[in-house]
Motif scaffolding. Structure first.
Motif, PDB file in Angstrom:
ATOM      1  N   TRP A 140      -1.421  -8.484   9.950  1.00 34.58           N
ATOM      2  CA  TRP A 140      -1.682  -8.012   8.953  1.00 34.58           C
ATOM      3  C   TRP A 140      -2.793  -8.894   8.278  1.00 34.58           C
ATOM      4  O   TRP A 140      -3.630  -8.372   7.309  1.00 34.58           O
ATOM      5  N   LEU A 141      -2.768 -10.304   8.424  1.00 37.49           N
ATOM      6  CA  LEU A 141      -3.914 -11.105   7.765  1.00 37.49           C
ATOM      7  C   LEU A 141      -5.059 -10.964   8.192  1.00 37.49           C
ATOM      8  O   LEU A 141      -6.044 -10.467   7.193  1.00 37.49           O
ATOM      9  N   PRO A 142      -5.550 -10.615   9.639  1.00 38.11           N
ATOM     10  CA  PRO A 142      -6.824 -10.205   9.605  1.00 38.11           C
ATOM     11  C   PRO A 142      -7.311  -8.623   9.084  1.00 38.11           C
ATOM     12  O   PRO A 142      -8.281  -8.612   8.795  1.00 38.11           O
ATOM     13  N   LEU A 143      -6.426  -7.923   9.093  1.00 37.12           N
ATOM     14  CA  LEU A 143      -6.633  -6.612   8.723  1.00 37.12           C
ATOM     15  C   LEU A 143      -6.949  -6.533   7.262  1.00 37.12           C
ATOM     16  O   LEU A 143      -7.695  -5.782   6.655  1.00 37.12           O
ATOM     17  N   LEU A 161       5.696  -1.800   0.587  1.00 38.14           N
ATOM     18  CA  LEU A 161       5.026  -0.617   0.713  1.00 38.14           C
ATOM     19  C   LEU A 161       4.940   0.023   2.178  1.00 38.14           C
ATOM     20  O   LEU A 161       5.088   1.327   2.035  1.00 38.14           O
ATOM     21  N   TRP A 162       5.105  -0.830   3.099  1.00 34.59           N
ATOM     22  CA  TRP A 162       5.341  -0.203   4.535  1.00 34.59           C
ATOM     23  C   TRP A 162       6.835   0.662   4.574  1.00 34.59           C
ATOM     24  O   TRP A 162       7.109   1.323   5.283  1.00 34.59           O
ATOM     25  N   THR A 163       7.881  -0.318   4.022  1.00 36.26           N
ATOM     26  CA  THR A 163       9.072   0.369   4.151  1.00 36.26           C
ATOM     27  C   THR A 163       9.076   1.700   3.421  1.00 36.26           C
ATOM     28  O   THR A 163       9.577   2.552   3.799  1.00 36.26           O
ATOM     29  N   ILE A 164       8.635   1.624   2.263  1.00 32.71           N
ATOM     30  CA  ILE A 164       8.463   2.917   1.281  1.00 32.71           C
ATOM     31  C   ILE A 164       7.837   4.050   2.007  1.00 32.71           C
ATOM     32  O   ILE A 164       8.147   5.169   2.156  1.00 32.71           O
ATOM     33  N   MET A 167      -5.541  -7.991   0.018  1.00 41.60           N
ATOM     34  CA  MET A 167      -5.251  -9.431   0.214  1.00 41.60           C
ATOM     35  C   MET A 167      -4.011  -9.857  -0.727  1.00 41.60           C
ATOM     36  O   MET A 167      -3.216 -10.639  -0.524  1.00 41.60           O
ATOM     37  N   ALA A 168      -4.343  -9.040  -2.049  1.00 38.25           N
ATOM     38  CA  ALA A 168      -2.935  -9.450  -3.031  1.00 38.25           C
ATOM     39  C   ALA A 168      -1.738  -8.886  -2.421  1.00 38.25           C
ATOM     40  O   ALA A 168      -0.620  -9.527  -2.576  1.00 38.25           O
ATOM     41  N   ALA A 216       3.976  -7.902  -0.844  1.00 43.20           N
ATOM     42  CA  ALA A 216       4.319  -6.512  -1.282  1.00 43.20           C
ATOM     43  C   ALA A 216       3.999  -5.350  -0.181  1.00 43.20           C
ATOM     44  O   ALA A 216       4.281  -4.359  -0.254  1.00 43.20           O
ATOM     45  N   LEU A 217       3.201  -5.784   0.698  1.00 42.01           N
ATOM     46  CA  LEU A 217       2.932  -5.085   1.790  1.00 42.01           C
ATOM     47  C   LEU A 217       3.970  -4.792   2.732  1.00 42.01           C
ATOM     48  O   LEU A 217       4.129  -3.642   3.061  1.00 42.01           O
TER      49      LEU A 217
END
Length: 165
Positions: A9-12, A58-61, A47-48, A54-55
């Protein structure tokens, strides 16, 4: 959550933010400060989301919503339930029509309308006549030539009231 952890996720997120900042720079130069600031605000969100964790929420939702919708669409038992609900609604409507016809046929055999229906009809007639008599009749304008002239006369009257002629 194994799928979530398998993605870097960091590079993305960093790549999405950098690409957004490049677009923000171009928006600053071409469309001004307001557009550039708006694009910058959108560019900082990936990035936030990553830095605040929170990512993952959001993925789970998102995965839960997709799983729910695909469970409804691709599940044959759900479609069988929808078909049964539709059949039930049709049967309710048909039985209501049949019951109404049966009651109407019973009234005809008894010799006309039921006493309640006749009393309700006679009670509403004087009320309708009274309201019709109370309504003032609109004045008929003497210059009615055609529908096209009538449409333009309204416009002409409006322009005259505004002092435009």
């Amino acid at each position: 959550m194994e799928t979530f952890n398998a993605i870097a996720w960091l590079p993305l997120c960093a790549g999405a933010t950098i690409a957004g900042l490049v677009l923000a720079f171009l928006a600053f130069r071409r469309r001004g400060a307001a557009a550039g600031l708006r694009v910058t605000a959108w560019a900082l969100l990936p990035m936030a989301a990553y830095l605040t964790d929170a990512l993952q929420s959001l993925w789970t939702i998102g995965t839960t919503a997709v799983r729910f919708v695909t469970g409804l669409v691709f599940n044959p038992s759900v479609w069988a339930g929808v078909a049964l609900a539709g059949l039930s609604a049709v049967l309710f409507v048909v039985s209501g029509v049949m019951r109404g016809r049966k009651l109407a046929g019973a009234r005809k055999k008894q010799g006309g309308e039921s006493p309640q229906a006749g009393a309700a009809a006679t009670a509403t007639r004087p009320a309708q006549q009274a309201t019709a008599a109370a309504k003032p009749q609109p004045a008929v304008s003497p210059k009615k030539t055609s529908s096209a002239d009538d449409d333009f006369s309204d416009i002409e009257e409006l322009l005259k009231r505004r002092g435009i002629s």
